[in-house]
Design a protein around this motif. Structure first.
Motif, PDB file in Angstrom:
ATOM      1  N   THR A 310       1.247  -1.124  -0.130  1.00 44.87           N
ATOM      2  CA  THR A 310      -0.085   0.165   0.084  1.00 44.87           C
ATOM      3  C   THR A 310       0.775   1.542   0.294  1.00 44.87           C
ATOM      4  OG1 THR A 310      -1.965   1.373   0.662  1.00 44.87           O
ATOM      5  CG2 THR A 310      -0.160  -0.225   2.512  1.00 44.87           C
ATOM      6  N   PHE A 323      -8.586   3.009  -2.174  1.00 47.59           N
ATOM      7  CA  PHE A 323      -8.758   2.658  -1.060  1.00 47.59           C
ATOM      8  C   PHE A 323      -9.667   3.109  -0.607  1.00 47.59           C
ATOM      9  CE2 PHE A 323      -8.427   2.520   3.553  1.00 47.59           C
ATOM     10  CZ  PHE A 323      -9.288   1.374   3.681  1.00 47.59           C
ATOM     11  N   CYS A 386     -12.693  -1.160  -2.437  1.00 54.39           N
ATOM     12  CA  CYS A 386     -11.217  -0.495  -3.815  1.00 54.39           C
ATOM     13  C   CYS A 386     -12.104   0.549  -4.682  1.00 54.39           C
ATOM     14  CB  CYS A 386     -10.170  -1.101  -4.156  1.00 54.39           C
ATOM     15  SG  CYS A 386      -9.315  -0.877  -2.564  1.00 54.39           S
TER      16      CYS A 386
END
Length: 396
Positions: A310, A323, A386
């Motif tokens: 991430t 996200f 997402c």
């Protein structure tokens, strides 16, 4: 299907007629019998070989020269040109141009021109005399009929051996080096003292190999692992090579090794979700270089043991997912309904869930394309809701 030597000579001598006669045929598995019957009027008993060649050529567009002789199996097994170029470059950079390379399982000659283009001297050999004959016709190189375990050249005549042992037996993938065909220990022993580059399946257990192991992907799909002798490396043990052919200006190659970032350390680099969730390229995952890649790209892990990354940007040349929110697995269906989810991409890692079954259970009926990353953070399975896959570039 294999050819006879007579069929190979016929195919070589009738290239123009074959190209014209097969141009309008479907050349699919379901049309094969009908296509062969149609060709029989012009090519008689050679119709089967003609249809096989035409179908193999059509399936290998972009992978092999359109005028090469090939069968379905040899075309399917052929190394992608961009992957072969990476190997040729490594060999040339470590041994120098002019070094003599012997491809001891050259098949129809796929890698010989690529090696030659890198400035290397090439010789090929193959146990199958028909494939060896096609290789000579296709490349014009010196190609012998020989077992990979019985080198036809005198000791010291070559500088490096390239080999591609069979990776399947009885329809099942081989995962142990000593069960390859020929077995890796036998292959190394037959060329003792010689640097080697051995192509293997990505899932092979290469933990005991002393030299570099290079995992190579093309457009996100992992194509091979190549085991190199230490002489063909610069101290690295693991390498991931990511090749992208979708951009302009030729293939883009991104390379990372276990020597990057000083070994990446063992300290935790896990943290909460950033702006994007990134699923690393399979070559990076299989090479065990997720941490190295994360540190290089300014990313972090969701969990130190799970290969999901991430960060606040998507690395150049890759894709990720914007996200939205993290929810427990039992609340995923409601969360997707809340966001109006329609088409859905599902990624699962670290959690025992079947993506196809999950998709059926979710039964989304909205219109918004989305993605969900099902993963494990700590001891809990979670769902990261997402947006759709993106390269992160703002085009507004």
């Amino acid at each position: 299907m294999a050819y006879t030597r007579g069929e190979v000579d016929f195919l070589r001598d009738h290239r123009a007629e074959i190209a014209g006669a097969t141009a309008g045929l479907a050349l699919t598995r379901t049309s094969l019998i009908a296509d062969t019957q149609a060709l029989r009027k012009q090519f008689g008993d050679h119709a089967r070989a003609v249809s096989e060649l035409a179908a193999a050529r059509r399936a290998s567009v972009g992978n092999l020269p359109s005028d090469w002789l090939m069968c379905g199996d040899s075309a399917q097994q052929a190394t992608a040109p961009a992957v072969a170029e990476v190997r040729a470059h490594r060999i040339a950079s470590h041994l120098g141009t002019g070094a003599h390379v012997h491809d001891v399982t050259c098949s129809i000659g796929t890698e010989l021109p690529v090696l030659a283009d890198a400035g290397l001297t090439v010789t090929g050999s193959d146990l199958d005399p028909v494939r060896a004959r096609m290789a000579r016709i296709n490349t014009g190189a010196a190609v012998a009929v020989a077992d990979a375990l019985t080198p036809p050249l005198r000791p010291g005549a070559v500088d490096v051996v390239v080999a591609d042992p069979a990776r399947r037996a009885g329809g099942r993938r081989i995962t142990r080096p000593d069960r390859l065909l020929p077995p890796l220990p036998d292959l190394i022993g037959a060329h003792e003292g010689m640097p080697v580059a051995v192509k293997c399946a990505p899932g092979l257990d290469f933990s005991d190999w002393e030299g570099p192991v290079s995992l190579v992907s093309v457009d996100g799909g992992v194509k091979e692992a190549c085991l190199y002798s230490p002489e063909l490396g610069a101290g690295e043990r693991r390498e991931a090579v990511m090749i992208s052919t979708t951009g302009r200006g030729g293939p883009r190659i991104d390379r990372i090794t276990d020597r990057d970032r000083g070994g990446a350390g063992e300290e935790s680099i896990a943290g909460p979700p950033g702006r994007y969730i990134i699923d690393p390229d399979g070559a990076v995952v299989r090479a065990g270089l997720v941490r190295h890649y994360a540190l290089r790209e300014g990313l972090w892990m969701l969990d130190d043991r799970i290969a999901h990354l991430t960060g606040d940007r998507v690395p150049v040349g890759t894709t990720g997912f914007r996200f939205i929110e993290q929810v427990p697995l039992k609340k995923l269906k409601a969360a997707l309904r809340k966001h109006g989810c329609g088409s859905l991409e599902i990624l699962v890692r670290g959690v025992d869930i079947d993506p196809d079954r999950l998709r059926r259970d979710l039964k989304q009926a909205g219109e918004r394309p989305m993605a969900v990353v099902v993963t494990r953070i700590g001891s809990a399975g979670v769902a990261l809701v997402c947006g759709p896959r993106t390269d992160g570039v703002d085009r507004s």
